[in-house]
Design a protein around this motif. Structure first.
Motif, PDB file in Angstrom:
ATOM      1  N   ALA A  62    -102.280 100.266 -30.451  1.00 51.19           N
ATOM      2  CA  ALA A  62    -103.680  99.834 -30.447  1.00 51.19           C
ATOM      3  C   ALA A  62    -104.181  99.602 -31.873  1.00 51.19           C
ATOM      4  O   ALA A  62    -104.852  98.602 -32.154  1.00 51.19           O
ATOM      5  CB  ALA A  62    -104.553 100.872 -29.738  1.00 51.19           C
ATOM      6  N   VAL A  63    -103.845 100.498 -32.784  1.00 48.18           N
ATOM      7  CA  VAL A  63    -104.246 100.325 -34.184  1.00 48.18           C
ATOM      8  C   VAL A  63    -103.590  99.078 -34.761  1.00 48.18           C
ATOM      9  O   VAL A  63    -104.219  98.306 -35.491  1.00 48.18           O
ATOM     10  CB  VAL A  63    -103.889 101.580 -35.013  1.00 48.18           C
ATOM     11  N   VAL A  65    -102.699  96.372 -33.168  1.00 50.76           N
ATOM     12  CA  VAL A  65    -103.360  95.176 -32.615  1.00 50.76           C
ATOM     13  C   VAL A  65    -104.686  94.929 -33.334  1.00 50.76           C
ATOM     14  O   VAL A  65    -105.012  93.791 -33.686  1.00 50.76           O
ATOM     15  CB  VAL A  65    -103.565  95.335 -31.090  1.00 50.76           C
ATOM     16  N   VAL A  66    -105.444  95.996 -33.569  1.00 50.10           N
ATOM     17  CA  VAL A  66    -106.725  95.842 -34.271  1.00 50.10           C
ATOM     18  C   VAL A  66    -106.497  95.359 -35.701  1.00 50.10           C
ATOM     19  O   VAL A  66    -107.190  94.456 -36.177  1.00 50.10           O
ATOM     20  CB  VAL A  66    -107.521  97.168 -34.257  1.00 50.10           C
ATOM     21  N   LEU A  67    -105.510  95.936 -36.379  1.00 50.34           N
ATOM     22  CA  LEU A  67    -105.220  95.498 -37.750  1.00 50.34           C
ATOM     23  C   LEU A  67    -104.738  94.050 -37.777  1.00 50.34           C
ATOM     24  O   LEU A  67    -105.096  93.288 -38.677  1.00 50.34           O
ATOM     25  CB  LEU A  67    -104.175  96.407 -38.391  1.00 50.34           C
ATOM     26  N   ALA A  69    -105.620  91.759 -35.726  1.00 53.96           N
ATOM     27  CA  ALA A  69    -106.799  90.922 -35.493  1.00 53.96           C
ATOM     28  C   ALA A  69    -107.655  90.827 -36.757  1.00 53.96           C
ATOM     29  O   ALA A  69    -108.208  89.768 -37.058  1.00 53.96           O
ATOM     30  CB  ALA A  69    -107.625  91.483 -34.340  1.00 53.96           C
ATOM     31  N   ILE A  70    -107.749  91.919 -37.493  1.00 51.00           N
ATOM     32  CA  ILE A  70    -108.553  91.915 -38.717  1.00 51.00           C
ATOM     33  C   ILE A  70    -107.869  91.116 -39.820  1.00 51.00           C
ATOM     34  O   ILE A  70    -108.486  90.270 -40.464  1.00 51.00           O
ATOM     35  CB  ILE A  70    -108.842  93.362 -39.185  1.00 51.00           C
ATOM     36  N   ALA A  77    -100.447  93.696 -41.008  1.00 48.79           N
ATOM     37  CA  ALA A  77    -100.894  94.772 -40.117  1.00 48.79           C
ATOM     38  C   ALA A  77     -99.839  95.864 -39.988  1.00 48.79           C
ATOM     39  O   ALA A  77    -100.175  97.036 -39.784  1.00 48.79           O
ATOM     40  CB  ALA A  77    -101.221  94.197 -38.743  1.00 48.79           C
TER      41      ALA A  77
END
Length: 84
Positions: A62-63, A65-67, A69-70, A77
């Motif tokens: 999950a982290v 995926v968020v990284l 995306a950022i 990421a």
């Protein structure tokens, strides 16, 4: 006051005695459920123990995926995840 693993063993033993395999069924209209805080705590401990390997992995994914995306780059990421 006993360890949660011992409580879970006791709860499993009680459940086995309530409706033993091949044993008589309870009277019609009767249901038996174990309840209370000790039952909830022991079952929650068992659930967490069973998921102790995949839960952190799911958190890292999950982290990641968020990284991704950022940063908009999978390579950028992954670097913080490897350096942990």
């Amino acid at each position: 006051m006993q360890p949660l693993s011992d409580q879970q063993a006791l709860i499993n033993d009680i459940r086995a005695q309530i409706h033993p395999p091949g044993g008589p069924d309870p009277p019609p209209g009767t249901t038996v459920e174990l309840a209370g805080l000790p039952v909830l705590a022991a079952e929650a401990n068992t659930d967490l123990s069973n998921s102790r390997w995949w839960l952190p992995l799911a958190g890292l994914v999950a982290v990641g995926v968020v990284l991704a995306a950022i940063y908009r780059s999978v390579r950028r990421a992954v670097v913080p995840l490897i350096r942990c």
